[in-house]
Design a protein around this motif. Structure first.
Motif, PDB file in Angstrom:
ATOM      1  N   GLY A  82     -30.626   2.211  36.367  1.00  0.00           N
ATOM      2  CA  GLY A  82     -29.415   1.558  36.190  1.00  0.00           C
ATOM      3  C   GLY A  82     -28.218   2.851  36.400  1.00  0.00           C
ATOM      4  O   GLY A  82     -28.418   3.919  36.169  1.00  0.00           O
TER       5      GLY A  82
ATOM      6  N   HIS B  32     -23.068  -2.214  30.940  1.00  0.00           N
ATOM      7  CA  HIS B  32     -22.259  -3.572  30.636  1.00  0.00           C
ATOM      8  C   HIS B  32     -22.263  -3.678  28.956  1.00  0.00           C
ATOM      9  O   HIS B  32     -23.075  -4.297  28.450  1.00  0.00           O
ATOM     10  CB  HIS B  32     -22.877  -4.836  31.248  1.00  0.00           C
ATOM     11  CG  HIS B  32     -23.020  -5.020  32.648  1.00  0.00           C
ATOM     12  ND1 HIS B  32     -21.622  -5.266  33.377  1.00  0.00           N
ATOM     13  CD2 HIS B  32     -23.727  -5.001  33.628  1.00  0.00           C
ATOM     14  CE1 HIS B  32     -21.552  -5.440  34.465  1.00  0.00           C
ATOM     15  NE2 HIS B  32     -22.929  -5.152  34.819  1.00  0.00           N
TER      16      HIS B  32
ATOM     17  N   THR C 238     -27.769  -3.785  28.904  1.00  0.00           N
ATOM     18  CA  THR C 238     -27.770  -4.297  30.283  1.00  0.00           C
ATOM     19  C   THR C 238     -26.784  -3.284  31.039  1.00  0.00           C
ATOM     20  O   THR C 238     -25.837  -2.657  30.565  1.00  0.00           O
ATOM     21  CB  THR C 238     -27.017  -5.696  30.533  1.00  0.00           C
ATOM     22  OG1 THR C 238     -27.699  -6.570  29.892  1.00  0.00           O
ATOM     23  CG2 THR C 238     -27.154  -6.082  32.038  1.00  0.00           C
TER      24      THR C 238
ATOM     25  N   MET D 293     -25.736  -1.835  35.126  1.00  0.00           N
ATOM     26  CA  MET D 293     -25.141  -2.092  36.388  1.00  0.00           C
ATOM     27  C   MET D 293     -26.517  -1.377  37.252  1.00  0.00           C
ATOM     28  O   MET D 293     -27.162  -0.573  37.067  1.00  0.00           O
ATOM     29  CB  MET D 293     -23.890  -1.234  36.887  1.00  0.00           C
ATOM     30  CG  MET D 293     -22.679  -1.688  36.337  1.00  0.00           C
ATOM     31  SD  MET D 293     -22.225  -3.238  36.533  1.00  0.00           S
ATOM     32  CE  MET D 293     -21.539  -2.691  38.359  1.00  0.00           C
TER      33      MET D 293
ATOM     34  N   PRO E 256     -28.502  -6.543  37.718  1.00  0.00           N
ATOM     35  CA  PRO E 256     -28.146  -6.096  36.491  1.00  0.00           C
ATOM     36  C   PRO E 256     -29.468  -5.779  36.075  1.00  0.00           C
ATOM     37  O   PRO E 256     -30.626  -6.235  36.432  1.00  0.00           O
ATOM     38  CB  PRO E 256     -27.429  -7.324  35.799  1.00  0.00           C
ATOM     39  CG  PRO E 256     -26.831  -7.956  36.622  1.00  0.00           C
ATOM     40  CD  PRO E 256     -27.507  -7.972  37.812  1.00  0.00           C
TER      41      PRO E 256
ATOM     42  N   THR F 151     -31.621  -5.281  32.742  1.00  0.00           N
ATOM     43  CA  THR F 151     -31.558  -5.670  31.367  1.00  0.00           C
ATOM     44  C   THR F 151     -32.955  -5.139  30.607  1.00  0.00           C
ATOM     45  O   THR F 151     -34.119  -5.333  31.004  1.00  0.00           O
ATOM     46  CB  THR F 151     -31.240  -6.982  30.900  1.00  0.00           C
ATOM     47  OG1 THR F 151     -30.090  -7.012  31.368  1.00  0.00           O
ATOM     48  CG2 THR F 151     -31.306  -7.016  29.595  1.00  0.00           C
TER      49      THR F 151
END
Length: 478
Positions: A177, A181, A204, A206, A225, A227
């Motif tokens: 990632g 978020h 989470t 991006m 996304p 997570t």
């Protein structure tokens, strides 16, 4: 490495701390109301509930505070971060970071500092001061103290700290990632225990750029996304470290190295402690004694039921080595308690060594461990079995043993044969978690003529060490 050579390195001559206490979590209503309502501590904890443990946890909805007892300030804690649940294409139990941290009080603030033991000097000479001055412990985070308990324990907010990606324990790269978020990230659970705290965070991120090797190794290949559930396990280390055993290059062991400036050697001296579990005999006078605290491996809840007996046997196959070292029932394997039996049990809990099952098409397994850098003491370990290690075993045994074993000529293999092959792999990975690296000479020491002798093979196997990348007997042909 033979069992006898291993046994010589497993004997430990040091006193262990008392075993970890069982879960002792208690929820209570705040008792501060009977105190001065204008006291900052009383105001800060108003409407909160408290849970006792190594720290006191105060919670009000999504707000969390730690109250750190005076006795815990300045103590060393081992902080281990893992992925508890992952995005598609990754596996649970992924190790992220392992560091030693320490709380420090400074006026009206609490400092969380990173403690490193890779440079040392304990000579009593001024060089000790030089080493200290050249190795300032980094400050990870500063917390404002909101109040103090009647005993003087500082109280401070930790919710936002854990909810955000902590640079020193960042999982961003591990989940492929980029930016986090924050509005899609939540603290799921904070569990307090007598000697540790577990924090589970739903995080989470991006999407990052997918790896071109993702489809090969089971990594992430899609977009969107990312997570994951992140586990932070923060365990109190023994006040007195285990006595370290200096590594010897003639005996293969994983080790934890450091530089020592406080010796008579004309230059910095490089040392390393071997990585090993702490064991002490219940009866020190006995040739063979049960240990005060055995090594226990738990089979995690997600492991398929039909493979559990073979995994258990693989772990307890190592009892023979420990018996040669003077320990009876030194290493045991148990099923993890069910959710009903113990809802607080977690495979990411830093107190437990656990065997995990990862549902990915990866033909491999591994056995990492977490070590106290002060002494080389193994604190816990994970054995990760990716699902397609079963395919790897099948391909190996079919190609290497089918000329001699009719069971290998029919696919799929029986569960009994497949289970024995899994036992072979788990016993190898278990050796890694005990501190043993690969032994590439284990099979080279066996003469070809011995491999063609059925009686010799029945008595000795095909390699002298499970830690070799040993294969099946493809030398002997009909």
């Amino acid at each position: 490495m033979t069992f006898t050579a291993l046994a010589a390195m497993l004997v430990v001559h040091s006193a262990a701390d008392a075993p970890f206490a069982p879960h002792a979590v208690r929820t209570q209503e705040p008792t501060a109301a009977a105190q001065n309502p204008d006291d900052p501590y009383v105001r800060a904890t108003k409407d909160y509930t408290a849970t006792d443990g190594v720290f006191k946890l105060w919670r009000l909805k999504e707000n969390y505070m730690f109250e750190v007892p005076k006795a815990m300030i300045g103590r060393d804690f081992l902080w281990v971060t893992e992925l508890k649940k992952t995005p598609a294409g990754m596996y649970n139990g992924t190790a992220v970071a392992s560091e030693v941290v320490r709380w420090e009080e400074r006026d009206d603030r609490m400092l969380l500092r990173l403690i490193r033991y890779n440079v040392r000097s304990n000579s009593g000479d001024p060089i000790d001061m030089a080493v200290e001055q050249s190795n300032v412990a980094p400050i990870i985070r500063v917390f404002d103290i909101k109040g103090r308990s009647p005993s003087g324990s500082p109280l401070f907010e930790v919710g936002n700290f854990f909810k955000n990606d902590i640079p020193e324990f960042s999982v961003r790269g591990s989940v492929s990632g980029t930016g986090q978020h924050s509005t899609r990230s939540f603290i799921q659970k904070i569990s307090m225990f007598p000697n540790k705290v577990n924090v589970d965070v739903l995080m989470t991120f991006m999407p990052g750029q997918a790896s071109p090797f993702g489809s090969i190794f089971g990594g992430p290949t899609g977009s969107g996304p990312r997570t994951a559930v992140v586990s932070h396990s923060i365990s109190l280390l023994p006040e007195k470290p285990m006595m370290g055993r200096v590594a010897d290059s003639r005996v293969g062991f994983f080790s934890t190295g450091y530089q020592d400036y406080g010796t008579d050697y004309h230059g910095v001296k490089e040392y390393a402690f071997i990585n090993r579990y702490r064991l002490e005999k219940k009866d020190p006078a006995a040739d063979v004694s049960e240990p005060v605290k055995p090594i226990i491996y738990y089979i995690s809840r997600e492991v398929p039921n039909k493979w559990r007996p073979y995994i258990k046997q693989a772990v307890e196959d190592w009892q023979k080595a420990f018996e040669a070292a003077g320990f009876k029932n030194a290493i045991l394997c148990k099923d993890a308690p069910s959710e009903k039996e113990d809802p607080n049990w977690s495979p990411e809990d830093g107190r437990y060594s656990v065997i995990r099952w990862a549902p990915l098409p990866i033909e491999n397994a591994m056995g990492p461990s977490t070590v106290d850098p002060r002494s080389g003491e193994i604190m816990n370990a994970h054995i990760i079995l990716w699902h397609d290690v079963l395919k790897l075993e099948t391909d190996w045994y079919f190609s290497q043993a089918s000329p001699n074993d009719a069971r290998a000529r029919r696919l799929p293999f029986s569960d009994e044969l497949q289970g024995k092959l899994l036992r072979f792999v788990v016993a190898h990975e278990l050796g890694h978690t005990l501190g043993l690296p690969h032994n590439g000479k284990g099979s080279a020491s066996v003469p070809i003529k011995s491999l063609r002798d059925p009686k010799w093979c029945a008595a000795n196997g095909t390699a002298t060490s499970i830690m070799d990348y040993a294969r099946f007997n493809y030398v002997a042909q009909p």
